[in-house]
Design a protein around this motif. Structure first.
Motif, PDB file in Angstrom:
ATOM      1  N   ASP A 100       0.875  -1.173   0.000  1.00  0.00           N
ATOM      2  CA  ASP A 100       0.000   0.000   0.000  1.00  0.00           C
ATOM      3  C   ASP A 100       0.912   1.223   0.000  1.00  0.00           C
ATOM      4  O   ASP A 100       1.499   1.574   1.030  1.00  0.00           O
ATOM      5  CB  ASP A 100      -0.902  -0.029   1.235  1.00  0.00           C
ATOM      6  CG  ASP A 100      -1.895   1.133   1.272  1.00  0.00           C
ATOM      7  OD1 ASP A 100      -1.722   2.084   0.502  1.00  0.00           O
ATOM      8  OD2 ASP A 100      -2.832   1.079   2.088  1.00  0.00           O
ATOM      9  N   LEU A 101       1.058   1.855  -1.149  1.00  0.00           N
ATOM     10  CA  LEU A 101       2.003   2.950  -1.341  1.00  0.00           C
ATOM     11  C   LEU A 101       1.229   4.213  -1.681  1.00  0.00           C
ATOM     12  O   LEU A 101       0.648   4.318  -2.759  1.00  0.00           O
ATOM     13  CB  LEU A 101       2.981   2.595  -2.461  1.00  0.00           C
ATOM     14  CG  LEU A 101       4.044   3.612  -2.856  1.00  0.00           C
ATOM     15  CD1 LEU A 101       4.947   3.946  -1.680  1.00  0.00           C
ATOM     16  CD2 LEU A 101       4.861   3.102  -4.031  1.00  0.00           C
ATOM     17  N   ARG A 129      -2.125  -1.427  -3.655  1.00  0.00           N
ATOM     18  CA  ARG A 129      -2.819  -0.135  -3.677  1.00  0.00           C
ATOM     19  C   ARG A 129      -1.752   0.934  -3.847  1.00  0.00           C
ATOM     20  O   ARG A 129      -0.826   1.022  -3.042  1.00  0.00           O
ATOM     21  CB  ARG A 129      -3.601   0.115  -2.395  1.00  0.00           C
ATOM     22  CG  ARG A 129      -4.250   1.509  -2.350  1.00  0.00           C
ATOM     23  CD  ARG A 129      -5.011   1.739  -1.053  1.00  0.00           C
ATOM     24  NE  ARG A 129      -5.633   3.058  -1.023  1.00  0.00           N
ATOM     25  CZ  ARG A 129      -5.094   4.130  -0.408  1.00  0.00           C
ATOM     26  NH1 ARG A 129      -3.922   4.015   0.248  1.00  0.00           N
ATOM     27  NH2 ARG A 129      -5.718   5.298  -0.432  1.00  0.00           N
ATOM     28  N   TRP A 130      -1.870   1.738  -4.904  1.00  0.00           N
ATOM     29  CA  TRP A 130      -0.877   2.782  -5.191  1.00  0.00           C
ATOM     30  C   TRP A 130      -1.618   4.081  -5.484  1.00  0.00           C
ATOM     31  O   TRP A 130      -2.570   4.094  -6.257  1.00  0.00           O
ATOM     32  CB  TRP A 130      -0.031   2.382  -6.393  1.00  0.00           C
ATOM     33  CG  TRP A 130       0.817   3.482  -6.963  1.00  0.00           C
ATOM     34  CD1 TRP A 130       2.022   3.923  -6.510  1.00  0.00           C
ATOM     35  CD2 TRP A 130       0.515   4.279  -8.129  1.00  0.00           C
ATOM     36  NE1 TRP A 130       2.494   4.948  -7.306  1.00  0.00           N
ATOM     37  CE2 TRP A 130       1.589   5.180  -8.300  1.00  0.00           C
ATOM     38  CE3 TRP A 130      -0.557   4.311  -9.024  1.00  0.00           C
ATOM     39  CZ2 TRP A 130       1.614   6.105  -9.343  1.00  0.00           C
ATOM     40  CZ3 TRP A 130      -0.541   5.235 -10.060  1.00  0.00           C
ATOM     41  CH2 TRP A 130       0.552   6.122 -10.211  1.00  0.00           C
ATOM     42  N   ARG A 131      -1.182   5.169  -4.856  1.00  0.00           N
ATOM     43  CA  ARG A 131      -1.805   6.475  -5.082  1.00  0.00           C
ATOM     44  C   ARG A 131      -0.724   7.504  -5.363  1.00  0.00           C
ATOM     45  O   ARG A 131       0.314   7.550  -4.692  1.00  0.00           O
ATOM     46  CB  ARG A 131      -2.614   6.923  -3.856  1.00  0.00           C
ATOM     47  CG  ARG A 131      -3.410   8.226  -4.114  1.00  0.00           C
ATOM     48  CD  ARG A 131      -4.046   8.746  -2.831  1.00  0.00           C
ATOM     49  NE  ARG A 131      -3.045   9.306  -1.923  1.00  0.00           N
ATOM     50  CZ  ARG A 131      -3.138   9.271  -0.602  1.00  0.00           C
ATOM     51  NH1 ARG A 131      -4.164   8.694  -0.019  1.00  0.00           N
ATOM     52  NH2 ARG A 131      -2.192   9.817   0.160  1.00  0.00           N
ATOM     53  N   VAL A 214      -7.903  -2.089 -11.269  1.00  0.00           N
ATOM     54  CA  VAL A 214      -8.751  -0.937 -11.590  1.00  0.00           C
ATOM     55  C   VAL A 214      -7.911   0.325 -11.415  1.00  0.00           C
ATOM     56  O   VAL A 214      -7.227   0.487 -10.394  1.00  0.00           O
ATOM     57  CB  VAL A 214     -10.004  -0.858 -10.692  1.00  0.00           C
ATOM     58  CG1 VAL A 214     -10.801   0.407 -11.007  1.00  0.00           C
ATOM     59  CG2 VAL A 214     -10.887  -2.089 -10.870  1.00  0.00           C
ATOM     60  N   LEU A 215      -7.967   1.209 -12.404  1.00  0.00           N
ATOM     61  CA  LEU A 215      -7.277   2.494 -12.334  1.00  0.00           C
ATOM     62  C   LEU A 215      -8.306   3.597 -12.141  1.00  0.00           C
ATOM     63  O   LEU A 215      -9.258   3.716 -12.918  1.00  0.00           O
ATOM     64  CB  LEU A 215      -6.480   2.753 -13.612  1.00  0.00           C
ATOM     65  CG  LEU A 215      -5.762   4.106 -13.685  1.00  0.00           C
ATOM     66  CD1 LEU A 215      -4.662   4.189 -12.625  1.00  0.00           C
ATOM     67  CD2 LEU A 215      -5.183   4.329 -15.077  1.00  0.00           C
ATOM     68  N   VAL A 216      -8.103   4.399 -11.101  1.00  0.00           N
ATOM     69  CA  VAL A 216      -8.945   5.562 -10.820  1.00  0.00           C
ATOM     70  C   VAL A 216      -8.128   6.810 -11.140  1.00  0.00           C
ATOM     71  O   VAL A 216      -7.001   6.963 -10.635  1.00  0.00           O
ATOM     72  CB  VAL A 216      -9.390   5.598  -9.349  1.00  0.00           C
ATOM     73  CG1 VAL A 216     -10.232   6.834  -9.064  1.00  0.00           C
ATOM     74  CG2 VAL A 216     -10.141   4.328  -8.982  1.00  0.00           C
ATOM     75  N   ARG A 228     -10.930  14.019  -2.397  1.00  0.00           N
ATOM     76  CA  ARG A 228     -12.311  13.540  -2.263  1.00  0.00           C
ATOM     77  C   ARG A 228     -12.721  12.712  -3.472  1.00  0.00           C
ATOM     78  O   ARG A 228     -13.382  11.661  -3.334  1.00  0.00           O
ATOM     79  CB  ARG A 228     -13.272  14.717  -2.070  1.00  0.00           C
ATOM     80  CG  ARG A 228     -13.182  15.387  -0.699  1.00  0.00           C
ATOM     81  CD  ARG A 228     -14.374  16.307  -0.470  1.00  0.00           C
ATOM     82  NE  ARG A 228     -14.436  17.413  -1.417  1.00  0.00           N
ATOM     83  CZ  ARG A 228     -13.853  18.582  -1.230  1.00  0.00           C
ATOM     84  NH1 ARG A 228     -13.159  18.818  -0.120  1.00  0.00           N
ATOM     85  NH2 ARG A 228     -13.978  19.554  -2.135  1.00  0.00           N
ATOM     86  N   ARG A 229     -12.361  13.171  -4.656  1.00  0.00           N
ATOM     87  CA  ARG A 229     -12.726  12.418  -5.851  1.00  0.00           C
ATOM     88  C   ARG A 229     -12.003  11.076  -5.914  1.00  0.00           C
ATOM     89  O   ARG A 229     -12.581  10.061  -6.314  1.00  0.00           O
ATOM     90  CB  ARG A 229     -12.427  13.256  -7.101  1.00  0.00           C
ATOM     91  CG  ARG A 229     -13.437  14.376  -7.296  1.00  0.00           C
ATOM     92  CD  ARG A 229     -13.137  15.254  -8.481  1.00  0.00           C
ATOM     93  NE  ARG A 229     -14.210  16.233  -8.677  1.00  0.00           N
ATOM     94  CZ  ARG A 229     -14.160  17.240  -9.538  1.00  0.00           C
ATOM     95  NH1 ARG A 229     -13.073  17.416 -10.298  1.00  0.00           N
ATOM     96  NH2 ARG A 229     -15.179  18.086  -9.647  1.00  0.00           N
ATOM     97  N   LEU A 230     -10.754  11.048  -5.533  1.00  0.00           N
ATOM     98  CA  LEU A 230     -10.022   9.791  -5.535  1.00  0.00           C
ATOM     99  C   LEU A 230     -10.588   8.814  -4.513  1.00  0.00           C
ATOM    100  O   LEU A 230     -10.694   7.604  -4.780  1.00  0.00           O
ATOM    101  CB  LEU A 230      -8.537  10.034  -5.267  1.00  0.00           C
ATOM    102  CG  LEU A 230      -7.754  10.703  -6.398  1.00  0.00           C
ATOM    103  CD1 LEU A 230      -6.335  10.988  -5.957  1.00  0.00           C
ATOM    104  CD2 LEU A 230      -7.751   9.839  -7.669  1.00  0.00           C
TER     105      LEU A 230
END
Length: 239
Positions: A100-101, A129-131, A214-216, A228-230
């Motif tokens: 989780d990065l 999970r990558w953001r 899934v890519l957001v 908030r959107r992410l």
């Protein structure tokens, strides 16, 4: 003569005999100062930057069955200087492992010239999970040059190959790129049980990938709206 630095940090985790994740390696130099906490390893900035010409390298290794969360405690200011600055993240996750990065936003200040490269290799059965979030300039200023590349593979197969290039201001306002938004970001989820159907709304896209993943992606006028959107997109992607 301008002095540049190359800083390196490494975080390795494994699985103990009791089945719990154990920190095996926590190493750093220069402005990188990783600190272990119960919920995650946090990167603490011990100096400003990076400045033009500086390089930051982060190596992450998650052994089979282990889990690692990595965070930063504050936004990174990408500052101008002599040459291109760079931030390089290379991560490997073993079978059944989870990474989780999620760093705080990078701020591309006026005059900066920065390159971000993320390479994540997932074994079969590993999850991710990558953001990543980017703010184009501080208040009242125009951003400099910025390029970001992310490559993710799972079991030897590509999950995501993505690059964002912003070499000049005209691309910031192009409807084909950012449409004038000052903030952009992405969340990538890899693992089972994710959404199978795409979703689109103002400033938000949720796109299922082969992998499974899934890519957001999101655009917004400010960093709070972007987050908030992410968050909303991630909740949709999680099924």
């Amino acid at each position: 003569m301008t002095r540049h630095y190359t800083a390196r940090a490494a975080v390795h985790v494994g699985l103990g005999a009791d089945g719990r994740t154990r920190l095996a390696t926590l190493r750093s130099d220069g402005p990188y100062a990783p600190r272990a906490a119960p919920d995650a390893v946090y990167l603490v900035g011990a100096a400003a930057g990076p400045l033009g010409g500086d390089e930051l390298h982060l190596e992450l290794d998650v052994a089979a069955g282990a889990a690692l969360a990595v965070r930063s405690v504050a936004s990174a200011l990408l500052l101008p200087g002599d040459g291109e600055s760079g931030a390089y993240v290379r991560a490997a996750v073993g079978p059944g492992g989870h990474l989780d990065l999620a760093f705080e936003p990078a701020v591309a200040t006026a005059g900066c010239h920065h390159r971000s490269v993320t390479e994540i290799t997932l074994a079969d059965g590993a999850t991710l999970r990558w953001r990543e979030e980017l703010v184009l300039g501080r208040h009242g200023e125009h951003a400099g040059r910025y390029t970001a590349r992310v490559d993710v593979t799972r079991g030897g197969d590509p999950v995501l190959r993505h690059e964002l290039r912003l070499p000049d201001r005209t691309l910031h306002t192009s409807g084909a790129v950012l449409g004038g938004a000052r903030c952009t970001g992405s969340v990538l989820l890899v693992g089972p049980g994710l959404a199978k159907e795409p979703h689109a709304a103002e400033g938000l896209a949720v796109m299922p990938l082969a992998g499974p993943g899934v890519l957001v992606t999101a655009l917004a006028a400010d960093s709070a709206a972007l987050r908030r959107r992410l968050v909303h997109g991630e909740s949709l992607a999680s099924g």
